[in-house]
Enzyme design. Sequence first.
Site, PDB file in Angstrom:
ATOM      1  N   SER A  60      11.717   7.325  -3.375  1.00 27.48           N
ATOM      2  CA  SER A  60      12.329   6.261  -2.857  1.00 27.48           C
ATOM      3  C   SER A  60      13.012   5.680  -4.184  1.00 27.48           C
ATOM      4  O   SER A  60      12.452   5.842  -5.230  1.00 27.48           O
ATOM      5  CB  SER A  60      11.583   5.181  -2.131  1.00 27.48           C
ATOM      6  OG  SER A  60      12.063   3.893  -2.262  1.00 27.48           O
ATOM      7  N   TYR A  85       3.843   0.234  -2.239  1.00 22.10           N
ATOM      8  CA  TYR A  85       4.696   1.141  -1.826  1.00 22.10           C
ATOM      9  C   TYR A  85       5.473   1.769  -3.011  1.00 22.10           C
ATOM     10  O   TYR A  85       5.555   2.929  -3.418  1.00 22.10           O
ATOM     11  CB  TYR A  85       5.892   0.508  -1.056  1.00 22.10           C
ATOM     12  CG  TYR A  85       6.928   1.488  -0.488  1.00 22.10           C
ATOM     13  CD1 TYR A  85       6.466   2.163   0.585  1.00 22.10           C
ATOM     14  CD2 TYR A  85       8.174   1.686  -0.976  1.00 22.10           C
ATOM     15  CE1 TYR A  85       7.573   3.272   1.019  1.00 22.10           C
ATOM     16  CE2 TYR A  85       8.975   2.508  -0.565  1.00 22.10           C
ATOM     17  CZ  TYR A  85       8.987   3.030   0.471  1.00 22.10           C
ATOM     18  OH  TYR A  85       9.865   3.946   0.983  1.00 22.10           O
TER      19      TYR A  85
END
Length: 265
Positions: free
Chosen positions: A156, A169
Amino acid sequence: MKDQPRDEMREYHGRGLLKGKKALITGGDSGIGRATAIAFAKEGADVAIAYLEEGDDAARTVDLIEREGRRCVRYAGDLGDAAHCRDVVERAHSELGALSIIVNNVGTQQPADDLTDITPEQWRRTFAVNIDSFFHVTRAALPRLASGSCIINTASINGLRGNRHLIDYSATKGAVLAFTYAMAQSLVDRGIRVNCVAPGPVWTPLIPATFDEETVADFGEQAPYGRAADPDEIAPSYVFFASTTMSSYYSGETLAPIGGETLPG
């Protein structure tokens, strides 16, 4: 979801780039995973998808793949559990007859404004799904992967630069990047390529499921493109890395489809 994501690759036309390949995609029932699974099928691959419990989404993905004349098998269960990861690999290899493409894509997130708002249980859960599953699936798959196979990991933009509201995350996605680079070095002598896709904001079911209404309303507007991507726009990156025709000289690389943003390095 009010606005459904484009994740069915309706305008995508395959060229046989993955003819005869067998792929396992974790988190393959919706979003980026679904779009990638359908793109692979359109390129000639049979596909196994693993997912948590969204049965209707998975059934839709299977239907779309079978419409392309390809086989799709599906496995529901918690990929945060090591034993389930191993079982998924064993079943996919047995039912498809081989494995040549592994896509570690499953992920979870839970926003928090401060590190002290993240419980030890949330921290452990995020790591169990977002990076531990990549380890367990890859480790189980390696004995079954021949030279010419490939592994593609989903990271990401938050793994590249961090995110103050997604601390755990972001940490897992940074780990995915490092795992990719290390595994590419480890497997080069075996002829197995390992690469990574690190998208920016992507409109998937995970977004309204985890963010508040205000965040959802302007999600992705910070990108230079002024919007979030649809999964259909991200899936071709996975096709690129899966195809030896397109990326035979690529390993240890990261594609970052991030809507016009420029990163240093």
